[in-house]
Design an enzyme around this catalytic site. Structure first.
Site, PDB file in Angstrom:
ATOM      1  N   GLU A   1      31.605 113.283  37.251  1.00  0.00           N
ATOM      2  CA  GLU A   1      31.561 114.680  37.714  1.00  0.00           C
ATOM      3  C   GLU A   1      30.560 114.862  38.854  1.00  0.00           C
ATOM      4  O   GLU A   1      30.595 115.866  39.557  1.00  0.00           O
ATOM      5  CB  GLU A   1      31.250 115.623  36.537  1.00  0.00           C
ATOM      6  CG  GLU A   1      29.791 115.731  36.121  1.00  0.00           C
ATOM      7  CD  GLU A   1      29.283 114.559  35.281  1.00  0.00           C
ATOM      8  OE1 GLU A   1      29.964 113.520  35.199  1.00  0.00           O
ATOM      9  OE2 GLU A   1      28.175 114.680  34.724  1.00  0.00           O
TER      10      GLU A   1
ATOM     11  N   HIS B   1      28.324 109.054  35.886  1.00  0.00           N
ATOM     12  CA  HIS B   1      28.714 110.468  35.908  1.00  0.00           C
ATOM     13  C   HIS B   1      29.823 110.720  36.936  1.00  0.00           C
ATOM     14  O   HIS B   1      29.518 111.043  38.090  1.00  0.00           O
ATOM     15  CB  HIS B   1      27.499 111.323  36.283  1.00  0.00           C
ATOM     16  CG  HIS B   1      26.506 111.473  35.188  1.00  0.00           C
ATOM     17  ND1 HIS B   1      26.563 112.488  34.262  1.00  0.00           N
ATOM     18  CD2 HIS B   1      25.418 110.741  34.868  1.00  0.00           C
ATOM     19  CE1 HIS B   1      25.545 112.378  33.412  1.00  0.00           C
ATOM     20  NE2 HIS B   1      24.832 111.326  33.756  1.00  0.00           N
TER      21      HIS B   1
ATOM     22  N   CYS C   1      27.826 109.698  29.685  1.00  0.00           N
ATOM     23  CA  CYS C   1      26.376 109.526  29.523  1.00  0.00           C
ATOM     24  C   CYS C   1      25.938 109.882  28.098  1.00  0.00           C
ATOM     25  O   CYS C   1      26.278 109.177  27.169  1.00  0.00           O
ATOM     26  CB  CYS C   1      25.650 110.344  30.585  1.00  0.00           C
ATOM     27  SG  CYS C   1      23.938 109.834  30.814  1.00  0.00           S
TER      28      CYS C   1
END
Lengths: 86, 231
Positions: free
Chosen positions: B205, B203, B86
């Site tokens: 994560e 993302h 990002c």
């Protein structure tokens, strides 16, 4: 040594789609400003630079543009220099 | 192995990445303060998401000047593995480690939602555990993820297989309908020519534990580990 006021105008390069410009143009048309075309939204940065000559200011500003002020992949810029009389 | 996570003023996904590295993968995560140049001997750098320096001027424009970023660039030039997520991707674009730039989303809004992505290249150190053509579900959260680059650059990255991820339908169809932000050719993630630097807007994560609604992002981190441990 003199003080110079620098005005930098940054906009998207020709051919790069400017989503904000498109939205502003649509809004203008909705309000009846139907002759409006090619709206581009950019940035306006002003700064003062201490230097011996306008040429030195020019070098500074172009170096700064190259290093971080402008992203050449998507943006182009112009600038104006004027001496500040106090 | 040891992951380095740079922390800029305004980073906000650094701890999330650290969590995945430590709690989910069981590896070591070290945080690298933006003012420092020491990468502390890490094996891989993950540049996290957020709003470094408030995204002033342009996303990533300020962060590229940080001492830690200079060190990351040198690390990448030596062949070190660097992944930018990002805002991390935006920073890598600004440094020139990856080609192109980001424009505001075509919708002019901040988009925060799960999207589907098609894996276009499974030969990178970041995607080796996926299969080419596989579709994964990972969230995006950004206002400026509308990837652009000059036509000759686009041709080059397409031909070199540098497009790693594309926004797609759940079945893997790539079309404008499944393009959330206006990105050229539905590009969601790219790597450099050498393949050691990778940037993506989604993302992973946030999609590495079942409790978060998807574990599809976990294999990105596991791919890195697999590559480093095997080497």
């Amino acid at each position: 040594m003199a003080t110079y006021l620098v005005k930098v105008f940054i906009s998207y390069r020709k051919g790069v789609l400017d989503p904000q410009g498109v939205a502003v143009e649509k809004a203008a048309h909705q309000l009846g400003f139907t002759k409006v075309r090619n709206v581009r939204v950019g940035k306006y940065v002003t700064m003062e630079i201490e230097a011996d000559s306008p040429e030195e200011v020019k070098r500074e500003i172009e170096e700064m543009a190259k290093k971080f002020l402008v992203n050449p992949v998507i943006e182009e810029y112009t600038y104006e220099i004027e001496e500040v009389k106090r | 192995m040891k992951f380095g996570i740079p922390v800029y003023p305004g980073s906000n996904c650094d701890r999330d990445v650290g969590w995945v590295v430590e709690k989910v993968l069981g590896h070591e995560a070290v945080y690298l303060w933006h003012g420092e140049r020491d990468l502390k001997g890490v094996d891989c750098v993950i540049v996290p998401g957020g709003f470094s320096y408030g995204d002033y001027l342009r996303p990533g424009a300020m962060a590229k000047l940080s001492p830690v970023t200079e060190a990351i660039c040198e690390f990448a030039e030596r062949g070190g593995l660097v992944m930018g997520i990002c805002n991390g991707f935006q920073i890598l674009l600004e440094t020139g480690l990856l080609p192109g730039a980001m424009l505001p989303n075509k919708t002019l809004s901040f988009i925060c939602k799960f999207v589907h992505l098609r894996i276009e290249n499974d030969q990178t150190p970041f995607t080796s555990l996926y299969r080419k053509g596989e579709v994964v579900r990972i969230p995006i959260a950004h206002a400026e993820g509308n990837y652009t680059c000059p036509p000759e650059t686009l041709k080059e990255i397409e031909e070199n297989g540098q497009v790693v991820l594309r926004y797609s339908s759940p079945s893997g169809e790539v079309s404008e309908e499944f393009n959330p932000n206006g990105s050229l050719n539905n590009i969601a993630g790219i790597c450099n020519r050498r393949g050691n630097v990778f940037g993506l807007m989604p993302h992973p994560e946030r999609a590495s534990e079942a409790i978060l609604g998807s574990t599809d992002g976990l294999k990105m981190f596991q791919s890195i580990v697999e590559g480093v441990v095997r080497a």
